[in-house]
Design an enzyme around this catalytic site. Structure first.
Site, mmCIF file in Angstrom:
data_model
loop_
_atom_site.group_PDB
_atom_site.id
_atom_site.type_symbol
_atom_site.label_atom_id
_atom_site.label_comp_id
_atom_site.label_asym_id
_atom_site.label_seq_id
_atom_site.Cartn_x
_atom_site.Cartn_y
_atom_site.Cartn_z
ATOM 1 N N LYS A 95 40.464 48.718 33.902
ATOM 2 C CA LYS A 95 40.752 47.840 32.891
ATOM 3 C C LYS A 95 39.287 47.692 32.594
ATOM 4 C CE LYS A 95 41.686 42.886 32.367
ATOM 5 N NZ LYS A 95 41.793 41.527 32.822
ATOM 6 N N THR A 206 44.932 33.345 36.318
ATOM 7 C CA THR A 206 44.548 31.831 36.365
ATOM 8 C C THR A 206 45.828 31.014 36.315
ATOM 9 O OG1 THR A 206 42.618 32.093 35.142
ATOM 10 C CG2 THR A 206 43.021 29.947 35.789
#
Lengths: 255, 64
Positions: A95, A206
């Protein structure tokens, strides 16, 4: 569903591994989400070998691992981090994050394209964290990327899809490219919205890890992804400006 | 020889990267870089360090 570098994912959720209240909650949240991919990172190892126990936990999840280059600000940093990640995690997947703005963590798309070219030439399978800019998307594909990951909103902001118009345009511009919304997700409705736009996966961290109940939120995200995908495949009706009665007028009693 | 490992100065007697890791007490799944360049595991035994080299020793960690 489209494949990601030849890999078909059973579940369109990609879940980060940071900020959970405990390793046990992390593991339970992953189970509840059914996520197919776990994002991980590399950081300086302490003398106590903290990284080793974390890695044992992730291996037990038995899902795909997507290492990131989080926090990198230069091509050199990102490329070296990717090379180190490939050795440690035993995967060509990376990523690719190249941060260009401190407050918004907006990607530096100029360096991103440069780093993507280098990494693709070294055999990496690059998942670039980018914006919804169509020209940058095209350059990333030309560099060798086979997946694009536009942001929904700034990392950790929980603002959802800030530019739905731009993301819809990106879907239309690259109909055959696997597209992942990466970052900015806060609620299950954001996930549904992304999937209803025809995105192939959603990456978040998150929103689950910092929820009051991460395990329940992980499950909610999974259900939202499923609902959104089903909606996309079912062909939702177009909105209208004016009302149109659903109950037939013909046959109404004259009273 | 003084090196900077993960941001801290270390005075080490070992000369190769592999031996330095043992001397300082690292173990397990690790990745290394010297002066910003990746050093694969297979090259650690032959990678001789110099005074003031900057060594990074990284391990799996939580990430988003």
């Amino acid at each position: 569903m489209k494949s990601f570098y030849g890999v078909s994912l059973a579940n369109p959720l990609m879940l980060g591994t940071a900020q959970y209240p405990s390793p046990a909650v992390l593991a339970e949240a992953f189970k509840a989400s059914g996520a197919s991919v776990a994002t991980v990172s590399l950081r300086r190892e302490g003398r106590q070998g903290q990284g080793q126990s974390f890695w044992s936990l992730i291996k037990k999840l038995n899902i795909w691992v997507l290492p990131n280059t989080a926090g990198c600000h230069t091509v050199r940093e990102a490329v070296t981090t990717a090379q180190m990640a490939r050795e440690v995690f035993g995967t060509d997947w990376i990523k690719l994050e190249l941060i260009g703005h401190t407050d918004s963590l907006q990607p530096d798309v100029f360096q991103l394209v440069e780093a993507a070219k280098l990494l693709c030439s070294e055999g990496f399978k690059v998942f670039p964290y980018t914006t919804e800019d169509l020209v940058v998307g095209e350059r990333l594909l030309q560099a060798g990327c086979e997946v694009l990951m536009p942001w929904g909103a700034p990392i950790g902001s929980a603002r959802g899809l800030s530019n739905e118009y731009g993301l819809r345009a990106m879907r239309a511009e690259f109909p055959d490219v696997p597209l992942v919304i990466d970052a900015g997700i806060g609620r299950p409705s954001h996930v549904s919205q992304a999937m209803e736009l025809g995105y192939d996966a959603v990456l978040m961290n998150t929103a689950v890890a910092r929820a009051g109940n991460p395990v329940a939120m992980a499950r909610a995200m999974a259900l939202a992804a499923k609902a959104g995908r089903l909606s996309y495949e079912s062909g939702a009706m177009e909105p209208r400006d004016m009302a149109e009665a659903s109950t037939p007028v013909i046959g109404k009693a004259f009273l | 020889m003084k090196i900077v490992l993960n941001g801290e100065v270390h005075d080490v007697s070992a000369r190769t990267l592999d031996a330095v890791l043992v001397e300082i007490g690292f173990d397990g799944l690790l990745a290394t870089a010297v002066n910003g360049d990746f050093v694969p595991q297979l090259e650690r035994k032959t990678r001789v360090l110099k005074d003031h080299d900057r060594v990074e020793v990284l391990a799996p960690m939580q990430g988003g």
